[in-house]
Scaffold this motif. Structure first.
Motif, PDB file in Angstrom:
ATOM      1  N   PRO A 244       0.850  -1.190   0.000  1.00 34.99           N
ATOM      2  CA  PRO A 244       0.000   0.000   0.000  1.00 34.99           C
ATOM      3  C   PRO A 244       0.890   1.245   0.000  1.00 34.99           C
ATOM      4  O   PRO A 244       1.924   1.271   0.665  1.00 34.99           O
ATOM      5  CB  PRO A 244      -0.779  -0.094   1.305  1.00 34.99           C
ATOM      6  CG  PRO A 244      -0.585  -1.472   1.804  1.00 34.99           C
ATOM      7  CD  PRO A 244       0.635  -2.023   1.168  1.00 34.99           C
TER       8      PRO A 244
ATOM      9  N   SER B  82      -4.925   0.387   1.912  1.00 35.31           N
ATOM     10  CA  SER B  82      -4.618  -1.040   1.809  1.00 35.31           C
ATOM     11  C   SER B  82      -4.268  -1.443   0.374  1.00 35.31           C
ATOM     12  O   SER B  82      -4.041  -2.623   0.118  1.00 35.31           O
ATOM     13  CB  SER B  82      -5.810  -1.870   2.300  1.00 35.31           C
ATOM     14  OG  SER B  82      -6.958  -1.575   1.525  1.00 35.31           O
TER      15      SER B  82
ATOM     16  N   ARG C  44      -2.755   5.093   5.412  1.00 36.24           N
ATOM     17  CA  ARG C  44      -4.047   4.644   5.923  1.00 36.24           C
ATOM     18  C   ARG C  44      -4.794   3.784   4.897  1.00 36.24           C
ATOM     19  O   ARG C  44      -5.971   3.514   5.053  1.00 36.24           O
ATOM     20  CB  ARG C  44      -4.910   5.865   6.305  1.00 36.24           C
ATOM     21  CG  ARG C  44      -4.353   6.620   7.507  1.00 36.24           C
ATOM     22  CD  ARG C  44      -5.265   7.759   7.943  1.00 36.24           C
ATOM     23  NE  ARG C  44      -5.577   8.721   6.881  1.00 36.24           N
ATOM     24  CZ  ARG C  44      -4.832   9.793   6.585  1.00 36.24           C
ATOM     25  NH1 ARG C  44      -3.726  10.021   7.236  1.00 36.24           N
ATOM     26  NH2 ARG C  44      -5.208  10.601   5.625  1.00 36.24           N
TER      27      ARG C  44
END
Length: 96
Positions: free
Chosen positions: A15, A21, A19
């Motif tokens: 990622p 993914s 914050r």
């Protein structure tokens, strides 16, 4: 255009937002460009950001169409630590 790092190594890249993914950042190059290495730095490694920095290594000839000539090495020069006579004369007149 292709994403250079994924094209070179395949697989699932990390990622790119702290914050997130999924990978939302990349470096895109023309199809004829070959990279020799590339990757993603850790968060805040190299740049204060909430995104990973991406990097690639490309030969100059891939981008410029030719190899750059070697850089000429120069001789070290002595540095004058005291002001020259002309500079001293100028400063003396300036201070008057």
């Amino acid at each position: 255009m292709k994403e250079a790092i994924i094209s070179k190594y395949g697989g699932q890249p990390p990622p790119t937002h702290n914050r997130g993914s999924v990978t939302i950042d990349g470096i895109f190059v023309s199809l004829g460009i070959t990279i020799f290495a590339g990757g993603f730095l850790d968060f805040e490694d190299g740049t204060p950001s909430d995104h990973r920095a991406a990097w690639i290594d490309i030969e100059y000839s891939e981008i410029l169409g030719h190899t750059l000539p070697p850089i000429n090495q120069t001789q070290d020069q002595k540095i004058a630590l005291q002001p020259s006579k002309s500079k001293k004369s100028y400063l003396d007149k300036w201070e008057e």
